[in-house]
Design a protein around this motif. Structure first.
Motif, PDB file in Angstrom:
ATOM      1  N   GLU A   1      -5.268   7.931  -6.244  1.00  0.00           N
ATOM      2  CA  GLU A   1      -5.271   8.677  -4.986  1.00  0.00           C
ATOM      3  C   GLU A   1      -5.248   7.760  -3.767  1.00  0.00           C
ATOM      4  N   HIS A   2      -5.746   6.560  -3.932  1.00  0.00           N
ATOM      5  CA  HIS A   2      -5.907   5.682  -2.769  1.00  0.00           C
ATOM      6  C   HIS A   2      -5.027   4.444  -2.881  1.00  0.00           C
ATOM      7  N   PHE A   3      -4.289   4.196  -1.842  1.00  0.00           N
ATOM      8  CA  PHE A   3      -3.392   3.051  -1.807  1.00  0.00           C
ATOM      9  C   PHE A   3      -3.604   2.286  -0.502  1.00  0.00           C
ATOM     10  N   SER A   4      -3.347   0.982  -0.579  1.00  0.00           N
ATOM     11  CA  SER A   4      -3.394   0.154   0.630  1.00  0.00           C
ATOM     12  C   SER A   4      -2.043  -0.508   0.814  1.00  0.00           C
ATOM     13  N   LEU A   5      -1.709  -0.718   2.075  1.00  0.00           N
ATOM     14  CA  LEU A   5      -0.424  -1.323   2.417  1.00  0.00           C
ATOM     15  C   LEU A   5      -0.668  -2.569   3.255  1.00  0.00           C
ATOM     16  N   CYS A   6       0.068  -3.621   2.945  1.00  0.00           N
ATOM     17  CA  CYS A   6       0.049  -4.799   3.817  1.00  0.00           C
ATOM     18  C   CYS A   6       1.113  -4.612   4.893  1.00  0.00           C
ATOM     19  N   PRO A   7       0.715  -4.509   6.167  1.00  0.00           N
ATOM     20  CA  PRO A   7       1.694  -4.270   7.229  1.00  0.00           C
ATOM     21  C   PRO A   7       2.603  -5.467   7.468  1.00  0.00           C
ATOM     22  N   GLU A   8       2.224  -6.616   6.969  1.00  0.00           N
ATOM     23  CA  GLU A   8       3.023  -7.827   7.190  1.00  0.00           C
ATOM     24  C   GLU A   8       4.097  -8.011   6.117  1.00  0.00           C
ATOM     25  N   CYS A   9       3.689  -8.016   4.843  1.00  0.00           N
ATOM     26  CA  CYS A   9       4.670  -8.295   3.778  1.00  0.00           C
ATOM     27  C   CYS A   9       5.046  -7.040   3.008  1.00  0.00           C
ATOM     28  N   ASP A  10       4.482  -5.887   3.410  1.00  0.00           N
ATOM     29  CA  ASP A  10       4.908  -4.595   2.879  1.00  0.00           C
ATOM     30  C   ASP A  10       4.542  -4.371   1.411  1.00  0.00           C
ATOM     31  N   ARG A  11       3.614  -5.155   0.869  1.00  0.00           N
ATOM     32  CA  ARG A  11       3.177  -4.908  -0.499  1.00  0.00           C
ATOM     33  C   ARG A  11       2.181  -3.745  -0.538  1.00  0.00           C
ATOM     34  N   ILE A  12       2.192  -3.032  -1.654  1.00  0.00           N
ATOM     35  CA  ILE A  12       1.271  -1.911  -1.842  1.00  0.00           C
ATOM     36  C   ILE A  12       0.232  -2.292  -2.907  1.00  0.00           C
ATOM     37  N   TYR A  13      -1.010  -1.941  -2.635  1.00  0.00           N
ATOM     38  CA  TYR A  13      -2.096  -2.235  -3.568  1.00  0.00           C
ATOM     39  C   TYR A  13      -2.814  -0.948  -3.920  1.00  0.00           C
ATOM     40  N   TRP A  14      -3.345  -0.900  -5.125  1.00  0.00           N
ATOM     41  CA  TRP A  14      -4.150   0.240  -5.538  1.00  0.00           C
ATOM     42  C   TRP A  14      -5.243  -0.231  -6.485  1.00  0.00           C
ATOM     43  N   GLN A  15      -6.218   0.628  -6.673  1.00  0.00           N
ATOM     44  CA  GLN A  15      -7.351   0.253  -7.511  1.00  0.00           C
ATOM     45  C   GLN A  15      -6.989   0.459  -8.975  1.00  0.00           C
ATOM     46  N   GLY A  16      -6.476  -0.560  -9.601  1.00  0.00           N
ATOM     47  CA  GLY A  16      -6.107  -0.476 -11.008  1.00  0.00           C
ATOM     48  C   GLY A  16      -6.913  -1.430 -11.852  1.00  0.00           C
ATOM     49  N   THR A  17      -6.354  -1.785 -12.969  1.00  0.00           N
ATOM     50  CA  THR A  17      -7.044  -2.649 -13.920  1.00  0.00           C
ATOM     51  C   THR A  17      -7.392  -4.000 -13.301  1.00  0.00           C
ATOM     52  N   HIS A  18      -6.431  -4.553 -12.576  1.00  0.00           N
ATOM     53  CA  HIS A  18      -6.641  -5.852 -11.958  1.00  0.00           C
ATOM     54  C   HIS A  18      -7.847  -5.819 -11.022  1.00  0.00           C
ATOM     55  N   TRP A  19      -7.904  -4.756 -10.245  1.00  0.00           N
ATOM     56  CA  TRP A  19      -9.004  -4.538  -9.302  1.00  0.00           C
ATOM     57  C   TRP A  19     -10.344  -4.500 -10.049  1.00  0.00           C
ATOM     58  N   ASP A  20     -10.384  -3.674 -11.110  1.00  0.00           N
ATOM     59  CA  ASP A  20     -11.622  -3.558 -11.889  1.00  0.00           C
ATOM     60  C   ASP A  20     -12.028  -4.898 -12.482  1.00  0.00           C
TER      61      ASP A  20
END
Ligand code: ZN
Length: 166
Positions: free
Chosen positions: A118-137
């Motif tokens: 449900e929750h996503f983050s965006l880098c306004p500079e390089c346009d990458r999208i991040y979300w709370q997945g396995t890597h985050w955990d």
């Protein structure tokens, strides 16, 4: 606190950004440029180079280990870093992340991720999208592990160890 890492500490730089710290990392700067940047921007220089820590006019931390986990532990302990609000800064380019509307990332993340997160983050500079997945955990667990491994170290730290002016 703003940080600057020398060219040997690229992996540590990503972690410090994920912890939310403004972490400059330019692998191609020479010693002179590193020192100048640290002074000009008031950044704490983290380095593996003992010689660099003898320069005057800036704060620095001599990173003692080649092991990433020990480097993270040393930085957290000796710089008294907060670890409660990780994942607020782009690990690739050091820009603070912005919350992204779920609909705005449709088609830009894997379908399974779009369905289940449900929750996503965006880098306004390089346009990458991040979300709370396995890597985050995994990283959360790693941070918790590092902290619980060394519960008393905070109290043993001497302020002057993080400062090379003296
Ligand atoms: Zn970025």
């Amino acid at each position: 606190m703003k940080l600057l890492l020398d060219g040997m500490l690229g992996r540590l730089a990503k972690w410090l950004r994920l912890l939310g710290y403004d972490t400059a990392y330019f692998p191609n700067l020479d010693d002179h440029e590193l020192v100048r940047l640290a002074r000009a921007q008031g950044r704490v220089l983290l380095t593996r180079d003992r010689e660099l820590t003898r320069r005057r006019g800036m704060s620095c931390l001599l990173v003692e280990s080649d092991e990433l986990e020990e480097q993270i532990q040393q930085a957290i302990t000796e710089l008294h870093l907060e670890t409660e609000q990780p994942f607020s800064r782009c690990p690739v380019c050091n820009t603070p992340l912005q919350e992204a509307e779920k609909l705005s990332v449709k088609g830009r993340v894997p379908p399974y991720v779009f369905r289940t997160k449900e929750h996503f983050s965006l880098c306004p500079e390089c346009d990458r999208i991040y979300w709370q997945g396995t890597h985050w955990d995994n990283m959360r667990q790693e941070i918790a592990h590092i902290r619980s491994d060394h519960p008393t170290k905070d109290h043993q730290t001497k302020e002057e160890e993080a400062n090379c002016n003296q």
